[in-house]
Write a protein that holds these residues in place. Structure first.
Motif, mmCIF file in Angstrom:
data_model
loop_
_atom_site.group_PDB
_atom_site.id
_atom_site.type_symbol
_atom_site.label_atom_id
_atom_site.label_comp_id
_atom_site.label_asym_id
_atom_site.label_seq_id
_atom_site.Cartn_x
_atom_site.Cartn_y
_atom_site.Cartn_z
ATOM 1 N N LEU A 79 0.848 -1.188 0.000
ATOM 2 C CA LEU A 79 0.000 0.000 0.000
ATOM 3 C C LEU A 79 0.883 1.238 0.000
ATOM 4 C CD1 LEU A 79 -2.856 1.351 0.370
ATOM 5 C CD2 LEU A 79 -2.361 1.324 2.834
ATOM 6 N N ILE A 111 1.360 4.586 1.138
ATOM 7 C CA ILE A 111 0.728 5.419 2.178
ATOM 8 C C ILE A 111 1.016 6.904 1.987
ATOM 9 C CG2 ILE A 111 0.774 3.533 3.855
ATOM 10 C CD1 ILE A 111 3.093 4.980 5.266
ATOM 11 N N VAL A 165 -5.660 6.410 6.868
ATOM 12 C CA VAL A 165 -5.040 5.195 6.332
ATOM 13 C C VAL A 165 -6.005 4.025 6.524
ATOM 14 C CG1 VAL A 165 -3.090 3.602 6.509
ATOM 15 C CG2 VAL A 165 -2.738 6.057 6.861
ATOM 16 N N ASN A 175 -6.988 -2.676 4.105
ATOM 17 C CA ASN A 175 -5.580 -2.468 3.765
ATOM 18 C C ASN A 175 -5.068 -3.731 3.066
ATOM 19 O OD1 ASN A 175 -2.769 -2.241 3.693
ATOM 20 N ND2 ASN A 175 -2.675 -1.142 5.639
#
Length: 462
Positions: free
Chosen positions: A250, A252, A269, A275
């Motif tokens: 991912l 971020i 997030v 996620n």
């Protein structure tokens, strides 16, 4: 069938296990029979959790003032955590429970019911029953890998056959008395057997979401096991297989602190199954883990680029909810995943390359991760495998901050290498407490209640 009914059934099966030859089903209760019943047990709420956060109080990642308005400071800790922070020999008193031990074995019993009985269930193909069994084997192996590394000496091939590990409970009978500790080697042998079988039969992708295990998790957990054993060739081999199945990271960098006045929801997030890095999810008992329970230590904070590293900018703060902080508070307020993510597999592969393979390949793994973490990342370049290993271990600490037993286990294994051995110092109200490399205090004590009911069990002398 409702999950609470199934959980009640497990308790009844366990409590009546020594009398199952009577073949009596309690009225009003459905005993697991069909494969879907056992599969539903995999969704039992307690199985969605794992490990605990309190071992971090033994490590070099935490810092607590004596008193503090935000975290509460040292004085607000429960007594066992105070004792850990000051490296006391005794941790849990007779009236104090150890959730890490107790709930791990609670989950193991549920996994054992599935492992022992699902292949005899009805209304499913053999392949599907093997898949359900594989998920339970995966869960049991994960629990034992945590337990043996928390409550025993770190794996040493020269002494593992005699070092006391933890009790191996491999069936659904809870009526056993006077339990003893299997050797560290025996526990690892069982973990390997469980994971080898699980990896073959786990699905390519998780059922429903990452609270359920899949192939990359099976091979990823084997990679973790071999890393802890110091078998870097096998760890690298399995890490590569895991990444072939799932190498998702991912980015971020686009995420931000949306409202510093908030506590929960201060950053955007994604967490848990949202996620994509979370390939196997198990939550901390307190779902936000160490959030606002500690400040990052000076030693840990020195590892971050505080202007460009999003892990610092998002997860640590000097201001939250109206509080100005003198130190860097750990405040992600994201559900802490105590199980496995793809970044850990990148880090295992990188560490093994640095130890036995190519420094450039190690840096390739690390820089791929850092590109998703650091603004304008300048790729790291290692002059030697030794330099690469130091960079990888620093990155591992930045990435896996305050997750369960991870740092404690890393300290135990790295303390055996002179170049990485370190003395941890905690200060409380002006008094310094030190934890020397390879101290027996790195090993968590067997809970007093367990020792009381099992007089032949060998305690950990700390």
């Amino acid at each position: 069938m409702k999950i609470y009914q199934l959980c009640l059934c497990v308790c009844l099966v366990l409590l009546a296990s020594c009398d199952d030859y009577l073949d009596i089903k309690p009225k009003g209760v459905v005993i697991p029979d069909k494969c879907e019943d056992y599969e539903s047990l995999l969704n039992y709420a307690q199985l969605m959790k794992a490990s605990d956060s309190y071992p971090n109080y033994l490590t070099d990642d935490v810092f607590l003032p004596y008193e503090d308005d935000l975290t509460g400071g040292y004085v607000s800790l429960v007594l066992p955590n105070q004792r850990l922070y000051t490296f006391d020999s005794e941790v849990f008193g007779d009236g104090e429970s150890d959730g890490l031990w107790e709930y791990s074995y609670n989950r193991i019993y549920t996994y054992n019911v599935i492992i022992e009985d699902v292949m005899g269930s009805t209304q499913a193909t053999e392949e599907h029953k093997k898949q359900v069994r594989a998920e339970a084997l995966m869960g049991r192996a994960f629990e034992y890998l945590t337990l043996v590394n928390a409550y025993a000496k770190h794996y040493d091939p020269a002494t593992a056959d005699t070092d006391p590990g933890v009790p191996l409970m491999l069936d659904k009978n809870i009526n056993k008395t006077n339990l003893t500790r299997a050797t560290v080697q025996s526990v690892y042998d069982q973990i390997k057997a469980d994971l080898d079988e699980a990896a073959l039969n786990l699905p390519e992708k998780p059922v429903l979401n990452a609270f359920r295990a899949s192939k990359p998790v099976g091979y990823g957990m084997l990679a973790r096991m071999y890393l802890y054993m110091g078998n870097y060739e096998k760890a690298l081999e399995n890490a590569k297989i895991a990444l072939e199945h799932n190498s998702t990271l991912l980015n971020i960098l686009p995420y931000k602190v949306t409202d510093p006045e908030k506590w929960i929801g201060r950053i955007n997030v994604p967490a848990r199954a949202d996620n994509p890095e979370n390939i196997y999810i198990r939550l901390a008992p307190w779902v936000f883990g160490m959030t606002l329970n500690t400040y990052g230590s000076e030693d840990l904070m020195a590892l971050y680029d505080k202007e460009k590293d999003q892990r610092y900018l998002l997860y640590f703060t000097r201001y939250i909810g109206g509080y100005d902080c003198e130190y860097d508070a750990w405040a992600p307020y994201i559900y802490a995943n105590m199980a496995m993510s793809t970044p850990e597999i990148y880090l295992i592969a990188a560490e093994c390359e640095a130890r036995i393979g190519s420094k450039d390949k190690a840096m390739e793994y690390i820089n791929t991760l850092r590109d998703n973490r650091i603004f304008d990342n300048v790729p790291l370049v290692a002059g030697s495998n030794k330099d690469a290993l130091k960079m990888v271990l620093d990155e591992r600490r930045r990435e896996l901050t305050l997750l369960g037993c991870t740092r404690l286990i890393d300290l135990k294994r790295l303390n055996r290498e002179p170049e990485f051995a370190k003395t941890i110092v905690h200060e409380v109200n002006g008094v310094e407490y030190k934890l020397e490399p390879n101290s027996p205090k790195y090993i968590l004590p067997i809970p007093p209640t367990v020792l009381r009911f099992n007089p032949d069990m060998v305690p950990n002398i700390r």
